[in-house]
Design a protein around this motif. Sequence first.
Motif, PDB file in Angstrom:
ATOM      1  N   PHE A  49      74.263  65.245 -23.089  1.00  0.00           N
ATOM      2  CA  PHE A  49      75.023  64.381 -22.201  1.00  0.00           C
ATOM      3  C   PHE A  49      75.033  62.973 -22.789  1.00  0.00           C
ATOM      4  O   PHE A  49      74.055  62.560 -23.425  1.00  0.00           O
ATOM      5  CB  PHE A  49      74.336  64.402 -20.831  1.00  0.00           C
ATOM      6  N   ARG A  90      76.615  74.388 -13.479  1.00  0.00           N
ATOM      7  CA  ARG A  90      77.593  73.608 -12.720  1.00  0.00           C
ATOM      8  C   ARG A  90      77.351  72.143 -13.031  1.00  0.00           C
ATOM      9  O   ARG A  90      76.269  71.758 -13.459  1.00  0.00           O
ATOM     10  CB  ARG A  90      77.458  73.858 -11.227  1.00  0.00           C
ATOM     11  N   GLU A  91      78.346  71.314 -12.797  1.00  0.00           N
ATOM     12  CA  GLU A  91      78.210  69.887 -13.060  1.00  0.00           C
ATOM     13  C   GLU A  91      77.517  69.199 -11.892  1.00  0.00           C
ATOM     14  O   GLU A  91      77.902  69.365 -10.736  1.00  0.00           O
ATOM     15  CB  GLU A  91      79.591  69.274 -13.298  1.00  0.00           C
ATOM     16  N   SER A  92      76.487  68.409 -12.187  1.00  0.00           N
ATOM     17  CA  SER A  92      75.766  67.658 -11.152  1.00  0.00           C
ATOM     18  C   SER A  92      76.541  66.403 -10.773  1.00  0.00           C
ATOM     19  O   SER A  92      77.551  66.070 -11.391  1.00  0.00           O
ATOM     20  CB  SER A  92      74.381  67.263 -11.659  1.00  0.00           C
ATOM     21  N   GLY A  95      77.213  64.214 -13.612  1.00  0.00           N
ATOM     22  CA  GLY A  95      78.080  64.727 -14.659  1.00  0.00           C
ATOM     23  C   GLY A  95      77.358  65.578 -15.695  1.00  0.00           C
ATOM     24  O   GLY A  95      77.915  65.895 -16.743  1.00  0.00           O
ATOM     25  N   LEU A  97      75.515  69.117 -16.821  1.00  0.00           N
ATOM     26  CA  LEU A  97      75.500  70.534 -16.465  1.00  0.00           C
ATOM     27  C   LEU A  97      74.083  70.957 -16.098  1.00  0.00           C
ATOM     28  O   LEU A  97      73.136  70.696 -16.843  1.00  0.00           O
ATOM     29  CB  LEU A  97      76.032  71.390 -17.618  1.00  0.00           C
TER      30      LEU A  97
END
Length: 178
Positions: A49, A90-92, A95, A97
């Motif tokens: 990220f 899933r995206e938190s 932003g 994953l």
Amino acid sequence: MDKKAIADAMKLKRASLLQDEKKALDHTIQKHLMFELEPFDSIALFASFNHEVNLWPVIEGLWKQKKIYLPRVNGKTMDFYRVQSREDLRESSFGILEPKEYCEIVCKTCIDIIVVPMLAFDLNLYRIGYGGGYYDRFLKDYNGYALGIAYSFQAIDYIPIESHDVKCDNIMTEKEKL
């Protein structure tokens, strides 16, 4: 310089890498990391990220061979969950994953090695993260192997240490493992 100033400076340095340069550095680190992870069965990694070293080729290369765990933040704690494909993510709200709710949580003692993200590090193996303390709290009573991952330019002479800081067992860059 305080930790926030160091972190901010390193975020800018990472963001300023040219795409081709970052790709080449990432590729070298990925090759070293794949070799380093070979003897381990249960591996905790992170979903790359914000200009971090790209670990996706490593994660995707190991899903079928090893038990792979990725972190999910739950309030003030961070836990690791078994993931077997991108479908498990899933995206938190940040932003990043993260493993979905149905993924199986793993206890710390079941993780052989944890690969730790960082914004900066020193030769004493201390690191600066994003400031939430999630990795320090997780590593506090972790008895496995903690391997920090960063670019060599993220090295600094000295990290200002606080009582809650936990150092890594080693740090790997595109140039070396400390």
